[in-house]
Design a protein around this motif. Structure first.
Motif, PDB file in Angstrom:
ATOM      1  N   ARG A 179     -18.417 -19.619  20.985  1.00  0.00           N
ATOM      2  CA  ARG A 179     -17.007 -20.005  21.083  1.00  0.00           C
ATOM      3  C   ARG A 179     -16.262 -19.136  22.103  1.00  0.00           C
ATOM      4  N   ALA A 180     -16.634 -17.845  22.176  1.00  0.00           N
ATOM      5  CA  ALA A 180     -15.997 -16.967  23.156  1.00  0.00           C
ATOM      6  C   ALA A 180     -16.516 -17.233  24.566  1.00  0.00           C
ATOM      7  N   LEU A 181     -17.785 -17.592  24.686  1.00  0.00           N
ATOM      8  CA  LEU A 181     -18.397 -17.794  26.001  1.00  0.00           C
ATOM      9  C   LEU A 181     -18.026 -19.124  26.636  1.00  0.00           C
ATOM     10  N   VAL A 182     -17.731 -20.127  25.808  1.00  0.00           N
ATOM     11  CA  VAL A 182     -17.559 -21.480  26.330  1.00  0.00           C
ATOM     12  C   VAL A 182     -16.364 -21.607  27.266  1.00  0.00           C
ATOM     13  N   VAL A 183     -15.401 -20.692  27.156  1.00  0.00           N
ATOM     14  CA  VAL A 183     -14.211 -20.764  28.012  1.00  0.00           C
ATOM     15  C   VAL A 183     -14.426 -20.053  29.354  1.00  0.00           C
ATOM     16  N   ASN A 184     -15.671 -19.576  29.578  1.00  0.00           N
ATOM     17  CA  ASN A 184     -16.004 -18.851  30.817  1.00  0.00           C
ATOM     18  C   ASN A 184     -15.011 -17.711  31.076  1.00  0.00           C
ATOM     19  N   PRO A 185     -14.929 -16.743  30.161  1.00  0.00           N
ATOM     20  CA  PRO A 185     -13.911 -15.695  30.286  1.00  0.00           C
ATOM     21  C   PRO A 185     -14.213 -14.717  31.414  1.00  0.00           C
ATOM     22  N   ALA A 186     -13.147 -14.194  32.002  1.00  0.00           N
ATOM     23  CA  ALA A 186     -13.307 -13.126  32.995  1.00  0.00           C
ATOM     24  C   ALA A 186     -13.699 -11.828  32.303  1.00  0.00           C
ATOM     25  N   VAL A 187     -13.220 -11.653  31.057  1.00  0.00           N
ATOM     26  CA  VAL A 187     -13.534 -10.457  30.276  1.00  0.00           C
ATOM     27  C   VAL A 187     -13.940 -10.881  28.870  1.00  0.00           C
ATOM     28  N   PHE A 188     -15.058 -10.351  28.410  1.00  0.00           N
ATOM     29  CA  PHE A 188     -15.635 -10.654  27.107  1.00  0.00           C
ATOM     30  C   PHE A 188     -15.312  -9.496  26.179  1.00  0.00           C
TER      31      PHE A 188
END
Length: 349
Positions: free
Chosen positions: A146-155
């Motif tokens: 769920r956190a990765l699916v938005v292609n975040p600049a910072v994890f």
């Protein structure tokens, strides 16, 4: 300038300061761990980066953009919470898709990205399951997807493994690290578990009482701690209060004389000596006596009274024929270490 930059970040609650002037530069693709005991300010720092807490002073920059006053959804971050925070009435796929729906991503693209994220964490075959039908490790992977699916600049990861048992923690820890490296994710992780931080992060930030005590690689913090707090928090360490009498001579407050690295002005200091840097031998005519020993499988932990000073020694469990195997409390032993292994640290942290 790094992918994530914290500039003089401060958080106050009335007269109490939770975080005091944190400066940090996280490079693109780097994993940095905020490490420290409960209440040290690490989670508050992470939540200021995520946008859930507004700093009292300072700035948060992501990709060179000042996001200090932006809401969480506008910051281009993906966060994994300690409790996973999955919606119990939604399927795995629906949970993963939630962030994309909030960003108004079209149905076709959303479905494709959800399945791609689930494949990354090897859960695409469970897309229709509900969270209660999953194991703890599987729920953790859904939270990651769920956190990765938005292609975040910072994890961002907030104590991501604390709800897993010891065996599963080790497995998921390696999976998260491999995924982070493969995707080149700029990552900030919060943990109080030193083993977790040492094995996962490129650099560690050790915090205490809202302050940063030291920043460096695992090796730097272990081999060259800045102060007694870091020495005692990162790994096991014998920390003995006393004073330097002359170069290479340290006398403990109990009156025992120990050899240490040369250098250091005469005066109050703390001697730091890692348990595994001490060699233990059976027998001897000195003051050292075995007080207790604990069998730990591949290792054995010895507690040795050296005069009035207690030292902990950790070594490989001896073979059956080794005289160390027959040691019992009260036996005389000999302690040996290189003078360079005993580091002098400032008395006042």
């Amino acid at each position: 300038m790094g992918s994530l930059v914290l500039e003089a970040l401060v958080k106050r609650y009335g007269a109490s300061t939770a975080v005091e002037r944190v400066d940090l530069d996280v490079r693109q693709g780097e994993m940095v761990a905020l490490l420290g005991p409960s209440g040290c300010g690490k989670t508050t720092t992470l939540r200021m980066v995520a946008g859930f807490i507004t700093p009292s002073e300072g700035r948060v920059l992501i990709g060179g953009r000042d996001v200090t006053r932006m809401p969480p959804y506008a910051r281009d971050t993906g966060m994994v919470f300690q409790s996973y925070a999955l919606f119990p009435h939604m399927s795995v796929a629906q949970n993963v898709a939630f962030g994309l729906e909030m960003r108004k991503v079209g149905r076709a693209e959303r479905d494709a990205r959800v399945m791609e994220a689930l494949r990354l964490v090897q859960l695409d075959h469970l897309a229709d399951r509900l969270p209660r039908q999953l194991s703890g490790g599987q729920q953790q992977r859904v939270a990651l997807a769920r956190a990765l699916v938005v292609n975040p600049a910072v994890f961002l990861l907030d104590e991501p493994l604390s709800n897993l048992d010891a065996k599963l923690r080790g497995e998921v820890r390696m999976e998260i690290r491999a995924l982070q490296q493969r995707l080149g994710l700029t990552t900030l992780i919060v943990t109080h578990d030193q083993e977790e931080a040492l094995t996962m992060a490129d650099r560690l930030v050790v915090m205490e009482k809202g302050r940063v005590r030291q920043v460096g690689t695992a090796e730097q913090l272990y081999e060259d701690p800045a102060d007694p707090f870091v020495a005692g928090f990162v790994g096991r360490c014998n920390l003995l209060e006393g004073r330097v009498e002359a170069p290479g001579r340290f006398r403990t407050r109990a009156g025992d004389l120990l050899l240490c690295q040369a250098g250091g002005e005469a005066g109050e200091a703390i001697l730091a000596l890692r348990p595994e840097r001490i060699a233990l031998r059976a027998g001897g005519e000195g003051p050292a006596r075995l007080a207790a020993l604990t069998y730990l499988g591949a290792q054995t932990e010895y507690h040795v009274d050296f005069g009035a000073t207690r030292l902990v020694v950790i070594g490989a469990t001896p073979a059956a024929a080794d005289p160390l195997r027959r040691l019992a409390p009260g036996d005389a032993v000999t302690l040996v270490w290189e003078a360079s292994a005993a580091r002098l640290l400032p008395a006042a942290a």
